[in-house]
Every structure is written in structure tokens, then in C-alpha cells.
Write a protein that holds these residues in place. Structure first.
Motif, PDB file in Angstrom:
ATOM      1  N   GLY A   1      -7.270   5.197 -18.324  1.00 51.77           N
ATOM      2  CA  GLY A   1      -7.045   5.540 -16.931  1.00 51.77           C
ATOM      3  C   GLY A   1      -7.660   4.542 -15.971  1.00 51.77           C
ATOM      4  O   GLY A   1      -8.008   4.882 -14.831  1.00 51.77           O
ATOM      5  N   GLU A   2      -7.802   3.283 -16.441  1.00 53.91           N
ATOM      6  CA  GLU A   2      -8.457   2.277 -15.617  1.00 53.91           C
ATOM      7  C   GLU A   2      -7.754   2.035 -14.287  1.00 53.91           C
ATOM      8  O   GLU A   2      -8.383   1.576 -13.326  1.00 53.91           O
ATOM      9  N   ASN A   3      -6.472   2.302 -14.220  1.00 57.54           N
ATOM     10  CA  ASN A   3      -5.719   2.031 -12.996  1.00 57.54           C
ATOM     11  C   ASN A   3      -5.594   3.261 -12.101  1.00 57.54           C
ATOM     12  O   ASN A   3      -4.715   3.326 -11.256  1.00 57.54           O
TER      13      ASN A   3
ATOM     14  N   VAL B   1      -7.512  12.932  -9.198  1.00 61.50           N
ATOM     15  CA  VAL B   1      -7.186  11.530  -9.455  1.00 61.50           C
ATOM     16  C   VAL B   1      -5.865  11.149  -8.786  1.00 61.50           C
ATOM     17  O   VAL B   1      -5.036  12.011  -8.479  1.00 61.50           O
ATOM     18  N   ARG B   2      -5.687   9.883  -8.590  1.00 61.71           N
ATOM     19  CA  ARG B   2      -4.400   9.321  -8.204  1.00 61.71           C
ATOM     20  C   ARG B   2      -4.386   7.862  -8.645  1.00 61.71           C
ATOM     21  O   ARG B   2      -5.443   7.253  -8.883  1.00 61.71           O
ATOM     22  N   TYR B   3      -3.204   7.287  -8.756  1.00 62.73           N
ATOM     23  CA  TYR B   3      -3.111   5.887  -9.124  1.00 62.73           C
ATOM     24  C   TYR B   3      -3.555   4.994  -7.969  1.00 62.73           C
ATOM     25  O   TYR B   3      -3.359   5.325  -6.798  1.00 62.73           O
ATOM     26  N   PHE B   4      -4.156   3.866  -8.308  1.00 66.59           N
ATOM     27  CA  PHE B   4      -4.412   2.838  -7.310  1.00 66.59           C
ATOM     28  C   PHE B   4      -3.078   2.297  -6.806  1.00 66.59           C
ATOM     29  O   PHE B   4      -2.129   2.124  -7.584  1.00 66.59           O
TER      30      PHE B   4
ATOM     31  N   HIS C   1       0.854  -1.198   0.000  1.00 69.38           N
ATOM     32  CA  HIS C   1       0.000   0.000   0.000  1.00 69.38           C
ATOM     33  C   HIS C   1       0.886   1.243   0.000  1.00 69.38           C
ATOM     34  O   HIS C   1       1.082   1.910   1.022  1.00 69.38           O
ATOM     35  N   LEU C   2       1.402   1.569  -1.186  1.00 66.80           N
ATOM     36  CA  LEU C   2       2.367   2.658  -1.351  1.00 66.80           C
ATOM     37  C   LEU C   2       1.888   3.588  -2.461  1.00 66.80           C
ATOM     38  O   LEU C   2       1.536   3.127  -3.558  1.00 66.80           O
ATOM     39  N   LEU C   3       1.862   4.883  -2.198  1.00 65.56           N
ATOM     40  CA  LEU C   3       1.401   5.852  -3.182  1.00 65.56           C
ATOM     41  C   LEU C   3       2.339   5.891  -4.381  1.00 65.56           C
ATOM     42  O   LEU C   3       3.558   5.987  -4.238  1.00 65.56           O
ATOM     43  N   GLN C   4       1.754   5.814  -5.570  1.00 66.49           N
ATOM     44  CA  GLN C   4       2.500   5.955  -6.817  1.00 66.49           C
ATOM     45  C   GLN C   4       2.172   7.334  -7.398  1.00 66.49           C
ATOM     46  O   GLN C   4       1.051   7.554  -7.868  1.00 66.49           O
ATOM     47  N   PRO C   5       3.066   8.289  -7.371  1.00 65.57           N
ATOM     48  CA  PRO C   5       2.741   9.645  -7.830  1.00 65.57           C
ATOM     49  C   PRO C   5       2.683   9.749  -9.353  1.00 65.57           C
ATOM     50  O   PRO C   5       3.128   8.856 -10.074  1.00 65.57           O
ATOM     51  N   GLY C   6       2.127  10.860  -9.818  1.00 66.28           N
ATOM     52  CA  GLY C   6       2.186  11.180 -11.245  1.00 66.28           C
ATOM     53  C   GLY C   6       0.899  11.004 -12.017  1.00 66.28           C
ATOM     54  O   GLY C   6       0.883  11.216 -13.233  1.00 66.28           O
ATOM     55  N   ALA C   7      -0.202  10.650 -11.370  1.00 65.65           N
ATOM     56  CA  ALA C   7      -1.453  10.425 -12.093  1.00 65.65           C
ATOM     57  C   ALA C   7      -2.013  11.739 -12.627  1.00 65.65           C
ATOM     58  O   ALA C   7      -1.993  12.761 -11.945  1.00 65.65           O
ATOM     59  N   LYS C   8      -2.506  11.693 -13.856  1.00 64.54           N
ATOM     60  CA  LYS C   8      -3.102  12.872 -14.479  1.00 64.54           C
ATOM     61  C   LYS C   8      -4.354  12.462 -15.244  1.00 64.54           C
ATOM     62  O   LYS C   8      -4.394  11.394 -15.844  1.00 64.54           O
ATOM     63  N   ALA C   9      -5.348  13.332 -15.203  1.00 69.26           N
ATOM     64  CA  ALA C   9      -6.579  13.095 -15.959  1.00 69.26           C
ATOM     65  C   ALA C   9      -6.589  13.968 -17.202  1.00 69.26           C
ATOM     66  O   ALA C   9      -6.132  15.109 -17.177  1.00 69.26           O
ATOM     67  N   TYR C  10      -7.094  13.435 -18.282  1.00 64.68           N
ATOM     68  CA  TYR C  10      -7.297  14.188 -19.516  1.00 64.68           C
ATOM     69  C   TYR C  10      -8.380  13.470 -20.303  1.00 64.68           C
ATOM     70  O   TYR C  10      -8.781  12.348 -19.945  1.00 64.68           O
TER      71      TYR C  10
END
Length: 404
Positions: free
Chosen positions: A323-325, A334-337, A289-298
Motif C-alpha cells: 500500500g505504498e502508494n 486511506v486513499r490513493y496518492f 491533482h485528481l482523486l483516484q478512487p478505490g483505495a482499501k486497507a487490509y
């Protein structure tokens, strides 16, 4: 009951079969990272995999000598030959492993099999090849001749299938397209199951009926409001409904609970209810359970909404098309799962650890069968195999009774 798992990946289908009462004799997967996931959980004495014989190999190269009295062969052949996101070359794709799966069934002669794949397999472009796959599985002894094309083999199989001749080995096949969300998985994952029973098994089987529904979720959210109360979500933090959704909700107000099609679909919020918000430092309590940075919505890359089942996880990381993940919050951010969140969406147990970096673990999870869905299907198969065995034993006992 004894089972064999082919194309095991991270072990989703195999875990479901174990939970349904099957014991894996061999668990075969060619990918090293996925094998490491299963081996490390075995080394950590996770009970469901403690006795697995993990074989890192191409299925076509496995030595099956000494493997007998198999009740179930299960597996998810690679989906890329039929995936809407791939080149969709079906029989012309070297990754098409349905012929290899059929060969294992021919050799082991299991009482039943469960094979799973993407719904792209049912596309009209593949209709003949899909029918060919089904006939091959129904008649595994009728192998292709040297240099015979699949089309010519298909014609021979059709003739055999309609001839009325009885083979020593034949399977009664039930193909079914399902949505995992309809079975309590917090993810809209449409998949094809091919379930077959050996013709000497009086199984009388049909695919398990759905237990959850979208209408029941809408009713829980917007008619009774129980969903929001359960999660302690104030009105200001709830999403807005579209006009189409509002019309559907109005129609649901007239229905009783028994008319709603079972329990509510499970949402992303449901799945993550007791998980803390992830950080870059990870969690000491929750594995992976570790945050993966860098998610962007478009546009076209919007993520999965919090209050619906997730979109189908894909085998990839940052570049997944829709962006399913990613998680999309009510405010649009948004953020990554995390890996653990994705594992929950695939209903893997919390104590089951995924091996590898985020992208690698997401690939394993994106290729996996939801454990809960696998358990539902395998559990139904196990029940019907047990009943078939009981009936066969009763008939055998009756045959031994002296005539009156």
C-alpha cells in the motif's frame, strides 16, 4: 558542465543534475510514456528541460559520435534484476543494464559518473555481482571477451585491480547506501549510489552528509510540539505513539538541538501542506491533482502515515504490495496518492507534468530518483569537479612560470 543521462525515466535524476548546474547533452530513455513526459514538458517550455535532446532508444543502440567533453554520465539502470519485489536474477536478467552503462562510460570517458539503484543490489545474494559491477566501472577499458562469463571476467578484473598497473582510463569509485529522507525528501527511499571520478581528477570527494533525521522529527513533534503548532493540528487529531516511540522520545528530551542530527525529516503532511484535498474533478491550479478512487486497507496493505515520510513509492498502482502508494490518515482511513502528491513525494517541481493515466504516471514516479536527492549528489560532484579543474589549472600555470 556537460552531462549525459541514461535510463532517464520521467527525468528525476536529470532534473536534479540540471538544478546542480549540469547541462544535458543527451537524455536517453526507451519507454515511450516517460519520453512523452519529458517531451511535453519541453514543448511547454519548462526551463529545466527546454534544451534537452530526448532520445527514445535502448541505450545500447545510441550513436555517441560527436558527443565529447562530457563531465558527467548519470543514470539509474533498471532495478528489476535486483529488486526485492522481483525475481532477483541479477546477471541472468536481460534487463541488467550495468554492462550497457559501463560501455557508455568507456566510450565517453566522462570526468565523473553517478549511477543509482535499489538497495537490493547490496543483498548478500548479489555480493559477488555487486563487486563485479564496481570493478567494471573502475576499469571500463577491460571489456569482457567473447563468450566469457561474468565470473571469469570478474576474476580478470580482480587480477588487474590488484596488479598495480595503470590504465589510460580508470575511475575511483565510492558506493554508498542512503535513505532519501535523510536529505529532506518526504519519503523513506533507500537507494545505492555508485559515484566515480576519473583517476586524473583530484576530486577528494565523499558522499554528502545527511541533513535531516528521524530524531529531529520526533523532537519537533513530541518534545517542543512545534510540528503540530505549525500545521495547526489539535491534540485530538494527533496520532498515538507506541511504547517504543515513547521511550525514544523520553531519551530525546535530554538532547540539545545541535545533537539531534540536523533538521526534522519532512513528512507527508509537510509535503502536501498547501495542496487542497483532491476531488474526482481535479484541480485547475495544481497539475495532475485528481482523486483516484478505490483505495482499501487490509493487513499488510496499510498505506503511508501522514506524519512520517512516506514509504518508498512503488512502480505500480492498485496492486502495490504494501500500500505504498496510499495515504493513511490519523483516523485509519486511506486513499490513493494523486499523481501530483506522488510527484511531491519524489520532489518533482509542481510545474513538471506527468504524462499518461494514473497507473502509468505512478509507474514513472515509482521508478524515479527523487529530484532533491539527485540535486544534492550532483551538486556535490559538480563542486568537486570544479575544484579539481581549478587545481589542475593552477598547476598548469605554475609549470609555465620561469624558474627563479
Amino acid at each position: 558542465m556537460r552531462s549525459v543521462e541514461l535510463f532517464a525515466g520521467a527525468g528525476g535524476l536529470a532534473l536534479g543534475c540540471e538544478l546542480a548546474g549540469f547541462n544535458s547533452v543527451k537524455t536517453v530513455e526507451w519507454d515511450r510514456w516517460a519520453c512523452d513526459t519529458m517531451r511535453e514538458n519541453k514543448a511547454h517550455q519548462y526551463p529545466l528541460v527546454a534544451d534537452w535532446d530526448v532520445v527514445e532508444s535502448d541505450v545500447r543502440l545510441v550513436d555517441w559520435s560527436g558527443v565529447d567533453e562530457i563531465d558527467l554520465v548519470a543514470g539509474g539502470p533498471p532495478c528489476q534484476p535486483f529488486s526485492m519485489g522481483g525475481k532477483a536474477r541479477s546477471a541472468d536478467d536481460k534487463r541488467d543494464m550495468f554492462p550497457a552503462a559501463t560501455e557508455v562510460i568507456r566510450e565517453l570517458k566522462p570526468r565523473a559518473f553517478i549511477l543509482e539503484n535499489v538497495r537490493g543490489l547490496t543483498r548478500s545474494a548479489f555480493s559477488n555481482y555487486f563487486s563485479y559491477i564496481q570493478l567494471r566501472l573502475a576499469h571500463p577499458l577491460m571489456v569482457a571477451r567473447d563468450a566469457e562469463t561474468w565470473a571469469d571476467h570478474y576474476a580478470r578484473l580482480q587480477a588487474e585491480h590488484t596488479s598495480g598497473h595503470n590504465e589510460d582510463l580508470e575511475y575511483q569509485l565510492v558506493p554508498t547506501l542512503v535513505n532519501a529522507a535523510d536529505y529532506g525528501v518526504p519519503q523513506q527511499r533507500h537507494r545505492v549510489f555508485l559515484v566515480g571520478f576519473r583517476s586524473d581528477q583530484e576530486a577528494e570527494w565523499s558522499f554528502p552528509a545527511p541533513t535531516h533525521s528521524y530524531d529531529a522529527l520526533l523532537h519537533d513533534q513530541w518534545v517542543t510540539g512545534a510540528y503540530w503548532e505549525r500545521h495547526k493540528v489539535p491534540v485530538s487529531k494527533r496520532p498515538l505513539l507506541t511504547d517504543r516511540e515513547n521511550r525514544r522520545v523520553e531519551g530525546l528530551r535530554k538532547l540539545t538541538q545541535s545533537e539531534l542530527g540536523g533538521r526534522p525529516w519532512r513528512t507527508v503532511r509537510d509535503a502536501f501542506e498547501d495542496l487542497p484535498e483532491p476531488t474526482v474533478k481535479g484541480s485547475r491550479v495544481h497539475l495532475n491533482h485528481l482523486l483516484q478512487p478505490g483505495a482499501k486497507a487490509y493487513p499488510g496493505h496499510t498505506g503511508s502515515p501522514l506524519d512520517l515520510p512516506a514509504k518508498a513509492l512503488k512502480a505500480g498502482g492498485h496492486g502495490v504490495p504494501g500500500g505504498e502508494n496510499m495515504l493513511r490518515r490519523v483516523d485509519g482511513t486511506v486513499r490513493y496518492f494523486t499523481i501530483r502528491e506522488s510527484a511531491r513525494l519524489q520532489t518533482f517541481p509542481d510545474r513538471y507534468e506527468l504524462h499518461g493515466a494514473w497507473g502509468e504516471a505512478m509507474r514513472q514516479l515509482g521508478n524515479a530518483v527523487p529530484v532533491k536527492l539527485a540535486q544534492v549528489v550532483a551538486g556535490s560532484v559538480a563542486q568537486h569537479l570544479a575544484m579539481a579543474e581549478f587545481r589542475a589549472n593552477m598547476l598548469a600555470q605554475d609549470a609555465l612560470q620561469p624558474a627563479l
